[in-house]
Motif scaffolding. Sequence first.
Motif, PDB file in Angstrom:
ATOM      1  N   MET A  63      30.324  31.310  30.874  1.00 54.97           N
ATOM      2  CA  MET A  63      30.158  32.087  32.110  1.00 54.97           C
ATOM      3  C   MET A  63      30.195  33.588  31.812  1.00 54.97           C
ATOM      4  SD  MET A  63      31.975  30.854  35.515  1.00 54.97           S
ATOM      5  CE  MET A  63      31.741  29.132  35.127  1.00 54.97           C
ATOM      6  N   SER A  64      29.448  34.337  32.576  1.00 52.57           N
ATOM      7  CA  SER A  64      29.323  35.752  32.234  1.00 52.57           C
ATOM      8  C   SER A  64      30.640  36.506  32.397  1.00 52.57           C
ATOM      9  CB  SER A  64      28.241  36.401  33.098  1.00 52.57           C
ATOM     10  OG  SER A  64      28.826  36.926  34.255  1.00 52.57           O
ATOM     11  N   LYS A  65      30.768  37.542  31.607  1.00 56.49           N
ATOM     12  CA  LYS A  65      31.960  38.386  31.654  1.00 56.49           C
ATOM     13  C   LYS A  65      32.148  38.974  33.041  1.00 56.49           C
ATOM     14  CE  LYS A  65      33.949  39.938  27.522  1.00 56.49           C
ATOM     15  NZ  LYS A  65      33.104  39.994  26.314  1.00 56.49           N
ATOM     16  N   ILE A  66      31.022  39.389  33.621  1.00 58.66           N
ATOM     17  CA  ILE A  66      31.090  40.018  34.941  1.00 58.66           C
ATOM     18  C   ILE A  66      31.628  39.035  35.973  1.00 58.66           C
ATOM     19  CG2 ILE A  66      29.696  40.988  36.812  1.00 58.66           C
ATOM     20  CD1 ILE A  66      27.906  42.167  34.685  1.00 58.66           C
ATOM     21  N   TYR A  67      31.122  37.806  35.891  1.00 57.54           N
ATOM     22  CA  TYR A  67      31.594  36.812  36.847  1.00 57.54           C
ATOM     23  C   TYR A  67      33.093  36.571  36.679  1.00 57.54           C
ATOM     24  CZ  TYR A  67      32.189  32.560  39.497  1.00 57.54           C
ATOM     25  OH  TYR A  67      32.650  31.639  40.390  1.00 57.54           O
ATOM     26  N   GLN A  68      33.518  36.518  35.406  1.00 62.00           N
ATOM     27  CA  GLN A  68      34.949  36.311  35.151  1.00 62.00           C
ATOM     28  C   GLN A  68      35.785  37.436  35.749  1.00 62.00           C
ATOM     29  OE1 GLN A  68      35.662  35.695  31.013  1.00 62.00           O
ATOM     30  NE2 GLN A  68      34.600  33.714  31.017  1.00 62.00           N
ATOM     31  N   ARG A  69      35.280  38.639  35.573  1.00 62.06           N
ATOM     32  CA  ARG A  69      36.005  39.792  36.113  1.00 62.06           C
ATOM     33  C   ARG A  69      36.046  39.715  37.646  1.00 62.06           C
ATOM     34  NH1 ARG A  69      40.042  43.160  35.169  1.00 62.06           N
ATOM     35  NH2 ARG A  69      39.861  45.015  36.477  1.00 62.06           N
ATOM     36  N   ILE A  70      34.926  39.352  38.249  1.00 58.28           N
ATOM     37  CA  ILE A  70      34.864  39.243  39.712  1.00 58.28           C
ATOM     38  C   ILE A  70      35.888  38.213  40.195  1.00 58.28           C
ATOM     39  CG2 ILE A  70      33.426  38.395  41.619  1.00 58.28           C
ATOM     40  CD1 ILE A  70      31.053  39.803  40.402  1.00 58.28           C
TER      41      ILE A  70
ATOM     42  N   PHE B 237      38.500  37.148  38.638  1.00 55.39           N
ATOM     43  CA  PHE B 237      39.851  37.645  38.380  1.00 55.39           C
ATOM     44  C   PHE B 237      40.290  38.580  39.506  1.00 55.39           C
ATOM     45  CE2 PHE B 237      42.363  41.278  36.937  1.00 55.39           C
ATOM     46  CZ  PHE B 237      43.536  40.635  36.565  1.00 55.39           C
ATOM     47  N   LEU B 238      39.384  39.505  39.859  1.00 59.67           N
ATOM     48  CA  LEU B 238      39.729  40.481  40.903  1.00 59.67           C
ATOM     49  C   LEU B 238      39.979  39.787  42.243  1.00 59.67           C
ATOM     50  CD1 LEU B 238      37.185  43.274  39.957  1.00 59.67           C
ATOM     51  CD2 LEU B 238      39.680  43.482  39.872  1.00 59.67           C
ATOM     52  N   ARG B 239      39.150  38.790  42.549  1.00 62.88           N
ATOM     53  CA  ARG B 239      39.339  38.065  43.810  1.00 62.88           C
ATOM     54  C   ARG B 239      40.706  37.403  43.858  1.00 62.88           C
ATOM     55  NH1 ARG B 239      33.326  35.338  43.868  1.00 62.88           N
ATOM     56  NH2 ARG B 239      32.243  37.134  44.799  1.00 62.88           N
ATOM     57  N   ARG B 240      41.055  36.727  42.766  1.00 63.15           N
ATOM     58  CA  ARG B 240      42.361  36.037  42.741  1.00 63.15           C
ATOM     59  C   ARG B 240      43.506  37.036  42.779  1.00 63.15           C
ATOM     60  NH1 ARG B 240      40.034  32.844  38.782  1.00 63.15           N
ATOM     61  NH2 ARG B 240      41.152  34.070  37.236  1.00 63.15           N
ATOM     62  N   GLU B 241      43.313  38.139  42.087  1.00 66.95           N
ATOM     63  CA  GLU B 241      44.353  39.158  42.023  1.00 66.95           C
ATOM     64  C   GLU B 241      44.576  39.772  43.411  1.00 66.95           C
ATOM     65  OE1 GLU B 241      46.159  39.331  39.607  1.00 66.95           O
ATOM     66  OE2 GLU B 241      47.130  41.297  39.564  1.00 66.95           O
ATOM     67  N   ILE B 242      43.503  40.085  44.095  1.00 70.66           N
ATOM     68  CA  ILE B 242      43.632  40.669  45.436  1.00 70.66           C
ATOM     69  C   ILE B 242      44.265  39.661  46.397  1.00 70.66           C
ATOM     70  CG2 ILE B 242      42.334  41.562  47.419  1.00 70.66           C
ATOM     71  CD1 ILE B 242      40.383  42.785  45.312  1.00 70.66           C
ATOM     72  N   ASP B 243      43.830  38.406  46.305  1.00 71.35           N
ATOM     73  CA  ASP B 243      44.456  37.367  47.132  1.00 71.35           C
ATOM     74  C   ASP B 243      45.963  37.301  46.869  1.00 71.35           C
ATOM     75  OD1 ASP B 243      42.170  36.587  48.402  1.00 71.35           O
ATOM     76  OD2 ASP B 243      41.738  34.905  47.065  1.00 71.35           O
ATOM     77  N   ARG B 244      46.304  37.402  45.583  1.00 66.77           N
ATOM     78  CA  ARG B 244      47.723  37.320  45.215  1.00 66.77           C
ATOM     79  C   ARG B 244      48.494  38.492  45.824  1.00 66.77           C
ATOM     80  NH1 ARG B 244      51.369  38.708  40.905  1.00 66.77           N
ATOM     81  NH2 ARG B 244      49.885  40.191  40.005  1.00 66.77           N
TER      82      ARG B 244
ATOM     83  N   TYR C  57      46.032  48.964  44.768  1.00 61.53           N
ATOM     84  CA  TYR C  57      45.346  47.895  45.486  1.00 61.53           C
ATOM     85  C   TYR C  57      43.908  48.338  45.797  1.00 61.53           C
ATOM     86  CZ  TYR C  57      44.338  44.469  49.157  1.00 61.53           C
ATOM     87  OH  TYR C  57      43.765  43.480  49.925  1.00 61.53           O
ATOM     88  N   ASP C  58      43.784  49.550  46.296  1.00 57.08           N
ATOM     89  CA  ASP C  58      42.455  50.071  46.633  1.00 57.08           C
ATOM     90  C   ASP C  58      41.535  50.106  45.421  1.00 57.08           C
ATOM     91  OD1 ASP C  58      43.304  50.352  49.188  1.00 57.08           O
ATOM     92  OD2 ASP C  58      43.558  52.535  49.113  1.00 57.08           O
ATOM     93  N   LEU C  59      42.114  50.431  44.262  1.00 57.26           N
ATOM     94  CA  LEU C  59      41.293  50.483  43.050  1.00 57.26           C
ATOM     95  C   LEU C  59      40.718  49.107  42.717  1.00 57.26           C
ATOM     96  CD1 LEU C  59      43.286  52.938  40.754  1.00 57.26           C
ATOM     97  CD2 LEU C  59      41.067  53.310  41.864  1.00 57.26           C
ATOM     98  N   LEU C  60      41.583  48.071  42.816  1.00 54.28           N
ATOM     99  CA  LEU C  60      41.112  46.710  42.553  1.00 54.28           C
ATOM    100  C   LEU C  60      40.004  46.347  43.532  1.00 54.28           C
ATOM    101  CD1 LEU C  60      44.515  44.789  42.136  1.00 54.28           C
ATOM    102  CD2 LEU C  60      42.875  45.365  40.336  1.00 54.28           C
TER     103      LEU C  60
END
Length: 709
Positions: A1-8, A10-17, A35-38
């Motif tokens: 899976m692409s790096k970009i997708y992984q980062r996306i 990750f960010l989604r899960r992190e923000i949810d957390r 938080y805003d930066l993420l």
Amino acid sequence: MSKIYQRIEFLRREIDRHDRLYYVEAKPVIGDRDYDLLYEELLKLERENPEFFDSSSPTQRVSGSPIEGFSQVRHDPPMQSLDKTHTKEELSDFNAFISKEVSGFSYIVEPKVDGVSISLTYENSRLVRAATRGNGIVGDDVTLNVRTIKAVPLTLPPEAGENLEVRGEIYMTRDGFLRLNEEELEMGREPFANPRNAAAGSLKQLDPKEVSKRPLDIVIYNAGGEGCDKFSSHSEMIAAFRRWGLPTSPWSKRCDSIEAVFEAIDELENLRHSFRFEIDGAVIKVDERRYHDILGATAHGPRWARAYKYQPERAETVVEAITVQVGRTGVLTPVAELRPVQLAGSVISRATLHNEDQIVRQDIRIGDSVWVVKAGDVIPAIDSVIAEKRTGQERIFKMPNRCPVCAGEVVRAQGEVALKCVNPACPEQLRRRIEHFASRNALDIRALGPGVIDSLVEKGLVKDPLDLFSIDEITLSKLDVSGHRFGKNASTVIQALSVAKTLPLNRWLFAVGIANIGVSVAKDIALEHEKFSQLKDSPALKNVIENELKKGKERKILPIKVEAAKAVYKFFEGEYGTKFLQRMMEMGVDPAREAAAEKASSGPLVNAGCVLTGTLSKPRGEYAKLIEKAGGIIQNTVTSKTKYLIAGANVGASKTEKARKLGTMVINESQLKEMLEGSSYDDGANKNENSAIVEEKQSNPIQDELFSL
Ligand code: AMP
Ligand code: ZN
């Protein structure tokens, strides 16, 4: 899976957390800035890579366009009410009934949250539906509105099972309610009566973007239909909900006897003002879920639960005087000056009486003994007069026929309740206008407190809010503020004033203090203009006003409300507005619209993937620009993430057919144009419960007059 997708991801899960840590656990581990930066990074990556679109991404809470109405949702099982008790004897009867039917049980005592009941349905671990109780059997589908509430998880972890329905209460936080009302007051509007009304009114808005600005939160306290059978006790179920990220009550108590229940409800009553939400009682539930079926329900509510209502708190005091306040637009408001009294955690010494009609209706006289309550637990109000305590010495209050501050003429505009001072040089109106100018949502000049403002106005140093910019630090520091030299505070003010000059257009537009122009309306108008100076003779505003005159189909839904457009247009057309603008230009200040990002994150096509095909009447590049400006995302080929295929002339049926299969809507050029012109506002549609009062208060001919002097 692409790096970009992984980062996306990750960010989604992190923000949810982080949302969960903040909203559910009340234990944030990062600050707003981080938080805003993420969030910004995710937003950017998603915009650049539309193929990774996901409707459950934290960036997708607010959908772009308003809806026309709510569709209906059937509740299975029905969403019931609760039978109520008011005394401990009644609760003993309840206990006797339960003990007769079942044995070996315990109770759970929970706060009775005073908000709006809601059902949340998750399918494949994603939030697919949120519905109000309605009549219990059928409610309104308010999914798009509820998605904007950050405390509501859009996805659940696998442990929660694929399908789950839970029920709870949406409420407005106390703090948030106070802030919202502060804003309403700043706008010269009638505040909401209580947080519950404000929450209900917010959920009924047709524009999710408006709802996202309201401080709403949620508590889950009941099972719904699906996915809850596996729990043997209520307390176990609630604990699981919480583990899965669903917000639950911060307080509850398990009790093995009715005596323990009595203790718990007393304990809760003492705590009642410490919650973020308002409570109007306690709910007592049998914990063992196997007994719920056995005990069953009446048409009204379950037999295994009872509400216990607390007495509304009130205090007796005396109306020592009735004074009259003059507002920014000249409106006179009577205020009861009360003998200070302790009520619901604070000392109350004043209560607004709104207007003369209300005083007459409640027959409030100076010297009367009265009951005071806190409307919605926050705003002090006179509940009723204690007529038995009248001695005959009480005096009937009459509104003055001269302004109590400047002795200027007072008039009652036709069709309005309010009396207004019409003296354009009224110092009190000036003070209020300066206060508004400097307020948090305007130019945020905090150091400019009421004392300094008084003194500036008294000395004639400030005759208009813009005069603030020409005062020098030395004069300011020498100022006498309630017996003290203003001194070093002067530099703070001067600094804030220089920051104010750099603030964006929307803040300035709000600061000017035009009737009808609140914080969010100012933002909407600002989005259509690049600079403050463009507000004068603005084609965008003219367009809205002229559009109003069109009939039927010809009339378009435009991003600015007509009343607002008229008010701003009139202001800059008038003499005061012209002078105001001229002075700003002389000062070299022409506030600009906020960064483009804001524009793209809202708009009629927000985050909608769009593909252009076929022959169009304008170059594709031009449409692409317009679509992006409206928040849309241009794609080259139709994918499952494409929302609209814009088909020009000569497009083969096979192409459009394929798009339809992928769930893409196929629209023609004129439909696209309509969408680009239309936007998220439907004048008159997104009214809240207080709209009648708001409307009445908003028309303000006198202020218009004032500004054209
Ligand atoms: P009422 O609206 O006064 O008839 O009271 C019943 C309502 O109380 C229910 O429909 C729920 O919306 C609400 N409620 C608030 N807190 C709770 C709670 N902890 N358990 C059950 N219902 C609650
Ligand atoms: Zn006056």
